[in-house]
Design a protein around this motif. Sequence first.
Motif, mmCIF file in Angstrom:
data_model
loop_
_atom_site.group_PDB
_atom_site.id
_atom_site.type_symbol
_atom_site.label_atom_id
_atom_site.label_comp_id
_atom_site.label_asym_id
_atom_site.label_seq_id
_atom_site.Cartn_x
_atom_site.Cartn_y
_atom_site.Cartn_z
ATOM 1 N N GLU A 79 0.825 -1.210 0.000
ATOM 2 C CA GLU A 79 0.000 0.000 0.000
ATOM 3 C C GLU A 79 0.859 1.261 0.000
ATOM 4 O O GLU A 79 0.498 2.268 -0.606
ATOM 5 N N VAL A 80 2.017 1.199 0.654
ATOM 6 C CA VAL A 80 2.941 2.336 0.658
ATOM 7 C C VAL A 80 3.524 2.517 -0.744
ATOM 8 O O VAL A 80 3.586 3.635 -1.262
ATOM 9 N N LYS A 81 3.917 1.424 -1.368
ATOM 10 C CA LYS A 81 4.444 1.493 -2.733
ATOM 11 C C LYS A 81 3.409 2.090 -3.688
ATOM 12 O O LYS A 81 3.743 2.957 -4.499
ATOM 13 N N ARG A 82 2.168 1.628 -3.579
ATOM 14 C CA ARG A 82 1.103 2.125 -4.469
ATOM 15 C C ARG A 82 0.847 3.618 -4.251
ATOM 16 O O ARG A 82 0.671 4.378 -5.202
ATOM 17 N N GLU A 83 0.818 4.029 -2.996
ATOM 18 C CA GLU A 83 0.572 5.438 -2.684
ATOM 19 C C GLU A 83 1.657 6.332 -3.278
ATOM 20 O O GLU A 83 1.370 7.353 -3.910
ATOM 21 N N LEU A 84 2.901 5.953 -3.076
ATOM 22 C CA LEU A 84 4.004 6.764 -3.591
ATOM 23 C C LEU A 84 4.052 6.735 -5.113
ATOM 24 O O LEU A 84 4.304 7.767 -5.746
ATOM 25 N N LEU A 85 3.784 5.582 -5.697
ATOM 26 C CA LEU A 85 3.761 5.481 -7.156
ATOM 27 C C LEU A 85 2.682 6.390 -7.740
ATOM 28 O O LEU A 85 2.913 7.070 -8.746
ATOM 29 N N ALA A 86 1.532 6.442 -7.100
ATOM 30 C CA ALA A 86 0.441 7.308 -7.576
ATOM 31 C C ALA A 86 0.849 8.782 -7.516
ATOM 32 O O ALA A 86 0.597 9.539 -8.462
ATOM 33 N N ILE A 87 1.491 9.173 -6.450
ATOM 34 C CA ILE A 87 1.926 10.571 -6.305
ATOM 35 C C ILE A 87 2.950 10.919 -7.381
ATOM 36 O O ILE A 87 2.850 11.959 -8.043
ATOM 37 N N ILE A 88 3.922 10.049 -7.564
ATOM 38 C CA ILE A 88 4.971 10.304 -8.555
ATOM 39 C C ILE A 88 4.390 10.289 -9.965
ATOM 40 O O ILE A 88 4.716 11.149 -10.790
ATOM 41 N N SER A 89 3.510 9.338 -10.240
ATOM 42 C CA SER A 89 2.883 9.259 -11.571
ATOM 43 C C SER A 89 2.068 10.506 -11.867
ATOM 44 O O SER A 89 2.120 11.038 -12.989
ATOM 45 N N ASN A 90 1.333 10.985 -10.885
ATOM 46 C CA ASN A 90 0.550 12.217 -11.072
ATOM 47 C C ASN A 90 1.465 13.404 -11.356
ATOM 48 O O ASN A 90 1.161 14.239 -12.211
#
Length: 101
Positions: A79-90
């Motif tokens: 869940e931490v990986k997904r959250e950070l990936l979403a922020i970076i992708s955005n």
Amino acid sequence: IDPMADERLKEAVEMAFLASGERERVRDLLESRLREHGWQFLVKQLCKECINNRGIEQLSFEEIYTDVRAEARAKVPDEVKRELLAIISNFVRKELQIDEM
């Protein structure tokens, strides 16, 4: 596809990520989330196991780091990986002005 153009684009996005302060914000968020999930405790345990198994006299910091790095990374919660990936992708989408599909 021009590899040099890809590299220049990557460098430009990285510079924007740094200059905007987003990199620092993401790093702070990562540290906070890892603390919330007890990740540091897990890594500390991995280090202790490594030292106990190999003996402190025989180990340098670099050797401990090399021994525990892969497992420590694997223990970062999804869940931490997904959250950070979403922020970076955005951030990248905004920087490159790409519409979300």
